[in-house]
Structure formats: C-alpha cells, structure tokens
Design a protein around this motif. Structure first.
Motif, short mmCIF file in Angstrom:
data_model
loop_
_atom_site.label_atom_id
_atom_site.label_comp_id
_atom_site.label_asym_id
_atom_site.label_seq_id
_atom_site.Cartn_x
_atom_site.Cartn_y
_atom_site.Cartn_z
N PRO A 318 -22.27 -17.31 37.57
CA PRO A 318 -21.16 -18.61 37.33
C PRO A 318 -20.02 -17.92 36.07
N PRO A 319 -19.07 -19.02 36.01
CA PRO A 319 -17.86 -18.41 35.17
C PRO A 319 -18.21 -18.25 33.60
N PHE A 320 -17.73 -17.65 32.52
CA PHE A 320 -18.24 -18.31 31.65
C PHE A 320 -18.08 -19.05 30.98
N LYS A 321 -16.93 -20.28 31.41
CA LYS A 321 -17.02 -21.10 31.08
C LYS A 321 -17.98 -22.03 31.10
N ASP A 322 -18.05 -21.99 32.08
CA ASP A 322 -19.53 -23.03 32.30
C ASP A 322 -20.74 -22.43 31.61
N HIS A 323 -20.77 -21.57 31.10
CA HIS A 323 -22.66 -21.68 30.30
C HIS A 323 -21.65 -21.51 28.37
N LEU A 324 -21.29 -22.37 28.50
CA LEU A 324 -19.97 -22.01 27.17
C LEU A 324 -21.68 -21.91 25.66
N SER A 325 -22.71 -22.68 26.09
CA SER A 325 -23.91 -22.97 24.80
C SER A 325 -24.14 -21.67 24.52
N ASP A 326 -24.15 -20.27 25.60
CA ASP A 326 -24.11 -19.11 25.28
C ASP A 326 -23.55 -18.31 24.54
N LEU A 327 -21.80 -18.96 24.05
CA LEU A 327 -20.65 -18.43 23.66
C LEU A 327 -21.55 -17.85 21.95
N PRO A 328 -22.35 -18.35 21.10
CA PRO A 328 -22.95 -18.06 20.70
C PRO A 328 -23.24 -16.49 19.78
N LEU A 329 -24.48 -17.01 21.19
CA LEU A 329 -25.79 -15.66 21.37
C LEU A 329 -24.72 -14.59 21.83
N PHE A 330 -23.71 -14.59 22.57
CA PHE A 330 -23.34 -13.58 23.70
C PHE A 330 -22.26 -13.23 21.86
N VAL A 331 -21.97 -14.20 21.21
CA VAL A 331 -20.62 -13.54 20.03
C VAL A 331 -22.04 -12.57 19.13
N ASP A 332 -22.71 -12.79 18.65
CA ASP A 332 -24.07 -12.19 17.88
C ASP A 332 -23.70 -11.01 18.40
N TYR A 333 -24.64 -11.08 20.09
CA TYR A 333 -25.17 -9.69 20.71
C TYR A 333 -23.76 -8.53 20.76
N PHE A 334 -22.97 -9.33 20.80
CA PHE A 334 -21.54 -8.27 21.09
C PHE A 334 -21.01 -7.86 19.32
N ILE A 335 -21.45 -8.58 18.15
CA ILE A 335 -21.17 -8.01 17.14
C ILE A 335 -21.96 -7.07 16.44
N GLU A 336 -23.58 -7.17 16.85
CA GLU A 336 -24.05 -6.31 16.55
C GLU A 336 -23.89 -5.39 17.55
N LYS A 337 -23.55 -4.73 18.87
CA LYS A 337 -23.36 -3.82 19.34
C LYS A 337 -22.16 -3.17 18.93
N TYR A 338 -20.56 -3.76 18.59
CA TYR A 338 -20.05 -3.61 18.16
C TYR A 338 -20.48 -2.39 16.71
N ASN A 339 -21.26 -3.04 15.91
CA ASN A 339 -21.14 -2.80 15.29
C ASN A 339 -22.28 -1.13 13.88
N LYS A 340 -22.42 -1.02 15.53
CA LYS A 340 -23.49 -0.23 15.72
C LYS A 340 -22.81 1.23 16.30
N ILE A 341 -22.37 0.57 17.58
CA ILE A 341 -21.34 1.87 18.02
C ILE A 341 -20.40 2.53 16.51
N ASN A 342 -19.23 0.92 15.65
CA ASN A 342 -18.56 1.76 14.53
C ASN A 342 -19.03 1.30 13.07
N ARG A 343 -20.42 1.13 12.94
CA ARG A 343 -20.65 1.74 11.28
C ARG A 343 -20.00 0.65 10.82
N ARG A 344 -20.04 -0.73 10.84
CA ARG A 344 -20.02 -2.29 11.29
C ARG A 344 -20.82 -2.71 10.27
N ARG A 345 -20.45 -3.52 9.11
CA ARG A 345 -21.42 -4.64 9.10
C ARG A 345 -21.01 -5.73 9.13
#
Ligand SMILES: Nc1ncnc2c1ncn2[C@@H]1O[C@H](COP(=O)(O)OP(=O)(O)OP(=O)(O)O)[C@@H](O)[C@H]1O
Ligand SMILES: [Mg+2]
Length: 463
Positions: A318-345
């Motif tokens: 589905p297009p992302f706009k049709d499952h925006l209830s997942d957005l907070p999870l994705f936000v968290d997931y990507f923050i974790e991913k890029y924290n690791k890559i860029n050594r951010r917190r």
C-alpha cells in the motif's frame, strides 16, 4: 510492553529540597505514576541500581553529587533511563549543558505543574514508542524471522504473514507498489528467508538499460555477438544459479524480452546472446512493478501468459499514506538506523514534527520519510528533531497538509497560533512579558506554547 499504558511507568525524583520531592511525588502520584523520591544523588543512584526506573527527575544543584553527576552516571550505567533536569530559573547555561550531556529535557524552577506533566508525558510517549518498536521487531523476528521489517498496520502484518509462508517455497512472486513502498526490501527479505539464502541474490532493474544491453546483462553473450562483445560473458540469470534473481521494474521489459523470459520461466532454459547453445540455470524469480501489471496487460504492453507465470503469489504494497499508523514506528526505526550510522543520539521528534508528518501525504512513501529523518538526524544539534530540521517543503504553509488537500482544523488552528506568537515575539524583540501581555495570556501559557512550537531557543532580538 507493547500497548503498555503511560501510567505503568516509574519515576524517581531526587532533590535536596524536600518540598520539591514531596510536591512532585504528590502531583505525579495523582497522575497515576508510581513515584519514588531521594534527597541526594548517592541514594538515588543506589536506588536506581537496585531497581531501574523509566524517568529520573534530578535537581542540578545539590550538595554532594550534582544533577549533572547523576546524569552522567545514569547515561553510562543505565542509558535507557530518561533524565529530566530541574534547573534554576534563568540558568540557560545549566539547561544547555544538561541537554548536551544527554538529559531528555529540563524544567525550570519555580516548577509549574502543567509543564512538569507535559514534559513527563512527552518523554514517556517517546519511551513507549521505542519499547513498542523493539517489541514489534522482536515479535516479527520471533514469528517470521524478519528483523529488518517494520509495520504494525494490519495490511503490513498480512503481508509479513504471507511472505513468511511463501519465502521458503519455489514460488515466483510478483510485488506491486509505488516507488519507495518497500518492494526491494520485501524481495530481499524473501530471499534471505528461503533455503536459497546462502546462494546469490542478484538484482537487476529492467528499466535502467536499453533493450540490447538488458538482454545481454540478463542472459549473457558470447564473443562477437555484437561489436563490443570482446569476450564471452555470463548473464545475471547464470550468476543467480541456485539463488534468486530479482527483476525490478519488470513492467519496463520489452515484448521481445518478455517472450525470452517466459521461455526461461517455463523451461528453465535460454541461450546467451549470439549463441545457439542452450544453457540451464535453476533460479527463483521475484519480480517487482511500479505500475499495475494487469492494466499493462489490458493495454497490450505486457504478455498475459508472462503475467500469469509471474503472478503465482502477488504482494501489493500500500502507499505509505494508507498506513500512516505505522509512521511513529518508522520514525523511531529510522532514527535508530541513522543514529548508528552517524554516531548521533537523537531520541525522537517534537510533537509538532510528528503532527506535521501525520498530516502529510508522503508521495515518495517510506523512502521519502527515511530521507527526511536521515537529514534531520545529521543536522540535529540536540536530542530532538524539531520543526526547523524538516526540509523546506514540509515546513511550508500548513495548507500543503494531507494527501487529499484538506487540513484538519486542529492543524490549521495551531499554525495560526504559532504565527501569532512568532509575530508578537518578533515585535517585542523576544520580551516574553510584553508578548504575553499583548497576546492576553499569562507567561506560563506563553512559555508552554513556545515550547510546543519549538520557539524557546529562537532568538527574536535582531529580527
Ligand atoms: N517494511 C519496512 N520496514 C523497514 N524499512 C522499510 C520497509 N519498507 C521500506 N523500508 C525502507 O524504505 C526504503 C525504501 O524501500 P525500497 O527501496 O524497498 O522501496 P521500493 O518500493 O523498492 O522503491 P523503488 O520503486 O524506488 O525501487 C528503504 O530504505 C527501506 O529500507
Ligand atoms: Mg526498489
């Protein structure tokens, strides 16, 4: 802990001023939290080691261990604990240092009940999302073995269930979805959960190459097959032997190559370009298309027999706009991913950012969100992704909002409110007393609203 209520969380308050520990305990207990108190840093750390808590509220200036000392010890020993510092009114330096050292937030004395409550709710909401994300990933991994897939929406769950069933079969799979919805990600997940996982996964995009080049890339060629064919070359289908080939953008395959691919799918046989010799390769095929292949068939652009061959199992993302209830999870997931890559917190996004994200249409789907988060994590000076870290087009006037062009009333009201506050602050060069008086609200209300709209750290002096 998925679905856990905020009120199930535990809070430890440490301050040498017993009036503060007493009043915070009373306030937060009434809110339903389980609250403990300590009068000094040593005691607090001892209590934490014995039984970690979710949030620690610590006064910065105390005899013995200071709030900073406790903060540093906690960050080292119990990094999951959220620390909120209490600083003296006006000591911005303390506040900034605290945030730099990893405090989640600071609240200033004299304490304002509402400010404390809001602060804690926000911190716990972040924590809940994080726990939910971990929990979901653990469950997915346990149930399906998909560690790198996120999605709690029922459509996504159905898809994960489906791929868990078909991954380990030989079935050809057709994945449909707009750009950035996760087609390649799903294709990889399928391969790595099949018995072919130790054999190669070879990806090729059918839209990127000219017809002749694509043919020789797919099937290989022999020396002299065409002018630039200086030597024999094996194609991707042979490279994928006993593994999987992922044919991306298959809707762009020419009719001639569709015929050749069909023969390969039916007989597992093909000829390299320029050769009469027949070659065999045992390959599992996963294909993806941006466009609706059935429609391509109806328009005569895609062979029906090939469509049926490919469409043994079909997955429609589905297009992302049709499952925006997942957005907070994705936000968290990507923050974790890029924290690791860029050594951010970075720990999360501000409420305002979350709101805007939830009212946006995401034409670029999950990839667009990933890009937005990556950029913000890299640019974030503190632990939060604030509104100013969003790309210009997302920050723009609120009317861009949702996919259907409509704006929720709340979003519109808040945009107007932020505007009015910003203008008044500019007019009074950042003087909060005058601004509050002019707006006819009290200073606390102004403060809370400035905080909500990420205006606290903005300088209005020279604007
Ligand atoms: N369910 C998911 N869980 C975690 N990450 C995901 C998920 N779906 C997509 N992503 C992430 O979103 C980004 C875009 O996904 P992907 O590349 O798979 O999309 P796509 O449909 O193949 O796009 P395109 O049509 O442009 O090739 C990737 O970086 C991927 O890691
Ligand atoms: Mg892709």
């Amino acid at each position: 802990m998925a679905g856990s209520r905020l009120k199930d969380f535990t809070i430890l308050v440490v301050d040498d001023d017993s009036l503060i520990t007493y009043s915070l305990k009373e306030l937060l207990s009434l809110e339903g939290y389980s609250v403990k108190t300590a009068q000094d840093g040593e005691t607090a750390l001892g209590m934490l080691r014995a039984e970690p808590c979710d949030v620690l509220i610590a006064d910065v200036s105390m005899p013995g261990l200071s709030g900073f000392d406790i903060l540093m010890a906690v960050k080292e020993q119990l990094p999951d604990t959220i620390v909120i510092l209490i600083t003296a009114y006006g000591s911005i330096e303390d506040a900034v240092n605290g945030i730099k050292l990893g405090a989640y937030e600071y609240i200033t004395k004299p304490l304002n009940d509402n400010e404390v409550k809001v602060s804690i709710e926000r911190a716990l909401e972040q924590r809940r999302l994080r726990l939910e994300n971990f929990e979901l990933k653990r469950k997915l991994a346990e149930k399906f073995g998909f560690e790198n897939l996120v999605g709690s929406d029922h459509r996504m769950q159905k898809i994960f269930e489906l791929i868990s069933i078909v991954a380990d079969t030989e079935a050809t799979i057709l994945i449909n979805g707009a750009s950035g919805t996760g087609k390649s990600t799903i294709a990889r997940a399928i391969h790595y959960h099949s018995r072919r996982k130790d054999r190669p996964l070879v990806e090729i995009s059918c839209g990127a190459l000219s017809e002749n080049l694509l043919e020789s890339e797919l099937f290989g060629h022999v020396k002299g097959a065409f002018t630039s064919a200086m030597s024999d070359k094996i194609g991707r289908i042979e490279k994928a032997k006993d593994g999987t080939i992922f044919l991306d953008e298959i809707d762009n395959l020419s009719l001639r190559l569709q015929a050749k691919l069909l023969r390969f799918l039916q007989e597992k046989k093909f000829e390299r370009v320029g050769s009469a010799e027949t070659t065999q390769s045992n390959v599992r095929v996963i294909a993806a298309a941006n466009r609706d292949l059935e429609r391509c068939v109806a328009q005569g652009e895609f062979r029906e027999d090939l469509f049926f061959r490919l469409n043994v199992v079909s997955i429609a993302l589905p297009p992302f706009k049709d499952h925006l209830s997942d957005l907070p999870l994705f936000v968290d997931y990507f923050i974790e991913k890029y924290n690791k890559i860029n050594r951010r917190r970075v720990r999360g996004v501000s409420r305002e950012v979350m709101k805007r994200m939830l009212s946006y249409g995401w034409p670029g789907n999950i990839r667009e969100l990933e890009n937005v988060i990556e950029r913000a994590v890299i640019l974030a000076p503190g632990e939060h992704i604030t509104f100013d870290l969003l790309p210009e087009y997302l920050r723009g006037p609120v009317t861009v909002a949702s996919s259907n062009g409509l704006v929720q009333l709340q979003v519109a009201i808040e945009a107007a409110e932020k505007n009015a506050i910003t203008n008044a602050l500019r007019h009074f060069k950042g003087n909060r007393n005058k601004t509050a008086e002019f707006l006819e609200v009290n200073r606390t209300t102004l403060y809370q609203k400035m905080k909500r709209y990420s205006l606290l750290d903005v300088s209005f002096k020279d604007k």
